[in-house]
Design an enzyme around this catalytic site. Structure first.
Site, PDB file in Angstrom:
ATOM      1  N   SER A 159     -20.689 -38.040 -45.154  1.00 16.89           N
ATOM      2  CA  SER A 159     -21.005 -37.065 -46.178  1.00 16.89           C
ATOM      3  C   SER A 159     -21.818 -38.578 -46.983  1.00 16.89           C
ATOM      4  O   SER A 159     -20.801 -39.842 -47.087  1.00 16.89           O
ATOM      5  CB  SER A 159     -20.053 -36.529 -47.390  1.00 16.89           C
ATOM      6  OG  SER A 159     -19.211 -35.993 -46.523  1.00 16.89           O
ATOM      7  N   GLU A 276     -11.774 -30.643 -36.841  1.00 18.65           N
ATOM      8  CA  GLU A 276     -11.472 -30.508 -38.971  1.00 18.65           C
ATOM      9  C   GLU A 276     -11.060 -29.237 -38.360  1.00 18.65           C
ATOM     10  O   GLU A 276      -9.985 -28.657 -39.890  1.00 18.65           O
ATOM     11  CB  GLU A 276     -11.953 -31.411 -39.240  1.00 18.65           C
ATOM     12  CG  GLU A 276     -11.978 -31.317 -40.909  1.00 18.65           C
ATOM     13  CD  GLU A 276     -12.649 -32.354 -41.806  1.00 18.65           C
ATOM     14  OE1 GLU A 276     -13.955 -32.133 -41.486  1.00 18.65           O
ATOM     15  OE2 GLU A 276     -12.468 -33.645 -42.434  1.00 18.65           O
TER      16      GLU A 276
HETATM   17  C1  FAD Z   1     -11.449 -32.756 -51.079  1.00 14.20           C
HETATM   18  C2  FAD Z   1     -12.400 -32.729 -50.103  1.00 14.20           C
HETATM   19  C3  FAD Z   1     -12.060 -33.961 -49.126  1.00 14.20           C
HETATM   20  C4  FAD Z   1     -13.638 -33.697 -48.436  1.00 14.20           C
HETATM   21  N1  FAD Z   1     -12.883 -35.782 -47.638  1.00 14.20           N
HETATM   22  C5  FAD Z   1     -14.293 -36.123 -46.419  1.00 14.20           C
HETATM   23  C6  FAD Z   1     -14.025 -36.958 -45.628  1.00 14.20           C
HETATM   24  O1  FAD Z   1     -12.805 -37.214 -45.984  1.00 14.20           O
HETATM   25  N2  FAD Z   1     -15.240 -37.612 -45.023  1.00 14.20           N
HETATM   26  C7  FAD Z   1     -16.265 -36.952 -45.757  1.00 14.20           C
HETATM   27  O2  FAD Z   1     -17.346 -37.550 -45.228  1.00 14.20           O
HETATM   28  N3  FAD Z   1     -16.619 -35.860 -46.400  1.00 14.20           N
HETATM   29  C8  FAD Z   1     -15.883 -35.383 -46.610  1.00 14.20           C
HETATM   30  N4  FAD Z   1     -15.326 -34.521 -48.064  1.00 14.20           N
HETATM   31  C9  FAD Z   1     -17.416 -34.303 -48.221  1.00 14.20           C
HETATM   32  C10 FAD Z   1     -17.102 -33.013 -48.306  1.00 14.20           C
HETATM   33  O3  FAD Z   1     -17.195 -32.664 -47.105  1.00 14.20           O
HETATM   34  C11 FAD Z   1     -18.732 -32.172 -48.895  1.00 14.20           C
HETATM   35  O4  FAD Z   1     -18.376 -32.008 -49.852  1.00 14.20           O
HETATM   36  C12 FAD Z   1     -19.491 -30.898 -48.123  1.00 14.20           C
HETATM   37  O5  FAD Z   1     -19.877 -30.682 -47.044  1.00 14.20           O
HETATM   38  C13 FAD Z   1     -20.443 -30.620 -49.392  1.00 14.20           C
HETATM   39  O6  FAD Z   1     -20.538 -31.381 -49.340  1.00 14.20           O
HETATM   40  P1  FAD Z   1     -21.568 -31.573 -50.847  1.00 14.20           P
HETATM   41  O7  FAD Z   1     -20.829 -32.252 -51.885  1.00 14.20           O
HETATM   42  O8  FAD Z   1     -22.912 -32.954 -50.643  1.00 14.20           O
HETATM   43  O9  FAD Z   1     -22.669 -30.021 -51.291  1.00 14.20           O
HETATM   44  P2  FAD Z   1     -24.192 -29.839 -51.293  1.00 14.20           P
HETATM   45  O10 FAD Z   1     -24.522 -29.470 -49.849  1.00 14.20           O
HETATM   46  O11 FAD Z   1     -25.251 -30.364 -52.391  1.00 14.20           O
HETATM   47  O12 FAD Z   1     -24.001 -28.207 -51.445  1.00 14.20           O
HETATM   48  C14 FAD Z   1     -23.714 -27.614 -52.720  1.00 14.20           C
HETATM   49  C15 FAD Z   1     -23.848 -26.357 -53.088  1.00 14.20           C
HETATM   50  O13 FAD Z   1     -24.923 -25.611 -51.821  1.00 14.20           O
HETATM   51  C16 FAD Z   1     -24.620 -24.607 -50.989  1.00 14.20           C
HETATM   52  N5  FAD Z   1     -24.562 -25.169 -49.468  1.00 14.20           N
HETATM   53  C17 FAD Z   1     -25.659 -25.889 -49.543  1.00 14.20           C
HETATM   54  N6  FAD Z   1     -26.418 -25.761 -48.117  1.00 14.20           N
HETATM   55  C18 FAD Z   1     -26.098 -24.764 -47.896  1.00 14.20           C
HETATM   56  C19 FAD Z   1     -27.088 -23.436 -47.019  1.00 14.20           C
HETATM   57  N7  FAD Z   1     -27.598 -24.139 -46.033  1.00 14.20           N
HETATM   58  N8  FAD Z   1     -26.801 -22.336 -46.710  1.00 14.20           N
HETATM   59  C20 FAD Z   1     -25.793 -22.006 -48.362  1.00 14.20           C
HETATM   60  N9  FAD Z   1     -25.434 -22.404 -48.612  1.00 14.20           N
HETATM   61  C21 FAD Z   1     -26.012 -23.654 -48.854  1.00 14.20           C
HETATM   62  C22 FAD Z   1     -23.411 -25.262 -50.548  1.00 14.20           C
HETATM   63  O14 FAD Z   1     -22.138 -24.256 -49.976  1.00 14.20           O
HETATM   64  C23 FAD Z   1     -22.538 -25.545 -52.230  1.00 14.20           C
HETATM   65  O15 FAD Z   1     -22.871 -24.073 -52.862  1.00 14.20           O
HETATM   66  C24 FAD Z   1     -14.683 -33.950 -49.560  1.00 14.20           C
HETATM   67  C25 FAD Z   1     -15.097 -33.128 -50.188  1.00 14.20           C
HETATM   68  C26 FAD Z   1     -13.472 -32.507 -50.973  1.00 14.20           C
HETATM   69  C27 FAD Z   1     -14.237 -31.591 -51.630  1.00 14.20           C
END
Ligand code: FAD
Length: 424
Positions: A159, A276
């Protein structure tokens, strides 16, 4: 599926039970020494989510003492020495080469006894299986045994601030320079990044705007101790700093640490996400949380009666139990595919979604049962020393980590049901 145990599995179960009876005495002593503030429900360390070293705090990054990390490492060592890490991994890479049932017997018993798993959840659960499928022989021999022994702790650097759900938006660049790639960019939410030794990393290696975006990424195994890697902890609502932001500033990664082919990294990263999600697909862990919920319902009273006598409360808990069992069998399904040499497949999103959302609903319900006591995280009136409060707060991330619920529903719709991609 046939769930009756073969003589070999029965023998494994007996051996495991005997080992646990003997070895958990010392474990309980050491766990008690951590103090209640470090413990979650059932006395598990509160941040064993991914079992990483370095989950404790910023202090870790500077090599300060961390009792929970030491405890988890010690326990991992005991499990590994007894052959209980990588039960289903091939023998040639340090695994036990056992059956799906033996892995399930182990998982269930650890949960029933409320025992922690050890370090390296990400290494054993995601990085290792991805290397088994996509690594060359040299990479497998070099990395797999050290993942199992806990010598190397792994994290996942996928991410970015502008690329979470839309992982194809990753901007981190890896440019060829002699026998290395030079990497620049920023990753975020790197769970366990502060104490990790290695990372699985997704970075762009094709910069031609005409190339289809999914063919522009490569997959690297990155040494987290390389010059130019900086991880800054991010503190969560729970008060712990389980993940961090990872800055990559001219980090040199030798070419032989690319996994698979150049520009083929996207498809490998999708396999990693399947692993995962399949890890999170099993809800075995919630069966013991439900036991704690039953204890809570017996303890809390309304109108002079314990809540365990309240018909609505009883119905809700029974429903959680049914759903947790459904999740348990979904997890076994994913594990069976892996043991047949297949990747878990997009179906892993079904179990993962069910389990993650179930976990949140159980935590919400536990807070409701506590009424106004749910606001207390410590002190003599707090229920279970605030363990329910800590697990409630950390459960908020469950429907985001490993892909948000919306993204998992998209995967199920498109890749499992064959529905068309949504366009406006
Ligand atoms: C506890 C925790 C541990 C994590 N550990 C890791 C890790 O070890 N390594 C790593 O790389 N990442 C990690 N992550 C990151 C995680 O993979 C991302 O937070 C997640 O993929 C969401 O991305 P974002 O936070 O950028 O949200 P965004 O992608 O910006 O999403 C924001 C909102 O929009 C919605 N949304 C986005 N696109 C769509 C779509 N196409 N259709 C419908 N809804 C949509 C999402 O569901 C969400 O509600 C972790 C996250 C958490 C909370």
């Amino acid at each position: 599926m046939d769930f009756s145990l073969s003589p070999q599995e029965e023998a494994f179960r007996k051996e495991l039970f005997a080992w646990l009876d003997k070895n958990t005495v010392e474990l309980r002593k050491r766990r008690a020494a951590l103090g209640p503030g470090m413990l979650g429900l059932g006395g598990l360390p509160a941040t064993t989510k991914m079992g990483h070293r370095g989950e404790g705090d910023a202090g870790d990054a500077q090599g300060e003492a961390d009792p929970m990390r030491d405890f988890t490492r010690w326990w991992h060592q005991q499990l590994h020495d007894a052959g209980y890490v990588g039960i289903a991994w091939p023998r040639e890479y340090g695994g036990r080469g056992a059956t799906v049932m033996e892995q399930v017997i182990f998982n269930e018993e650890m949960t029933k006894r409320r025992l922690p798993t050890g370090v390296g959840g990400l290494g054993v659960g995601c990085a290792g299986p991805t290397i088994i499928v996509h690594g060359n022989e040299e990479q497998k021999k070099r990395f797999l045994p050290r993942i199992l022994s806990g010598e190397d702790v792994w994290c996942q650097a996928f991410s970015e601030p502008g690329a979470g759900s839309d992982l194809a938006g990753c901007q981190t660049r890896a440019v060829e320079d002699g026998d290395c790639y030079v990497v620049n960019g920023q990753k975020v939410w790197t769970t366990g990044g502060m104490g990790a030794d290695w990372a699985i990393l997704l970075a762009k290696t094709d910069f031609d705007p005409k190339t289809p975006v999914h063919r522009t990424f490569s997959y690297f195994l990155m040494d987290m101790h390389s010059p130019g890697v900086t991880v800054r902890p991010l503190r969560e609502i729970t008060g712990f700093a389980a993940f961090g932001e990872t800055f990559l500033d001219n980090v040199r990664i030798p070419k032989d640490l690319m996994l698979g082919k150049k520009n083929g990294g996207w498809y490998i990263s999708m396999n990693t996400l399947e692993f995962e999600r399949s890890n999170s697909a099993s809800s075995i862990q919630y069966l013991s949380t439900i036991e704690s919920l039953v204890e809570l319902a017996q303890k809390m009273r309304r109108n002079g009666q314990p809540l365990s006598k309240d018909p609505v409360t009883r119905q809700r808990i029974a429903q959680f139990y049914i759903e947790a069992n459904v999740g348990k069998y979904m997890g076994m399904h994913a594990l069976t595919r892996q043991l047949r040499g297949q990747t878990p497949g997009p179906e892993s999103s079904v179990g993962s979604l069910l389990t993650m959302e179930l976990g949140q609903r159980i935590e919400d319900f536990a807070m409701n049962l506590q009424g106004s006591y749910s606001q207390l995280t410590g002190g003599k009136y707090a229920i279970s020393n605030g363990a329910w409060q800590r697990s409630f707060l950390s459960s908020r991330g469950r429907t985001i980590m490993t892909g948000t619920s919306e993204i998992k529903r998209n995967v199920i719709a498109q890749r499992t049901l064959g529905l068309p991609r949504y366009t406006e």
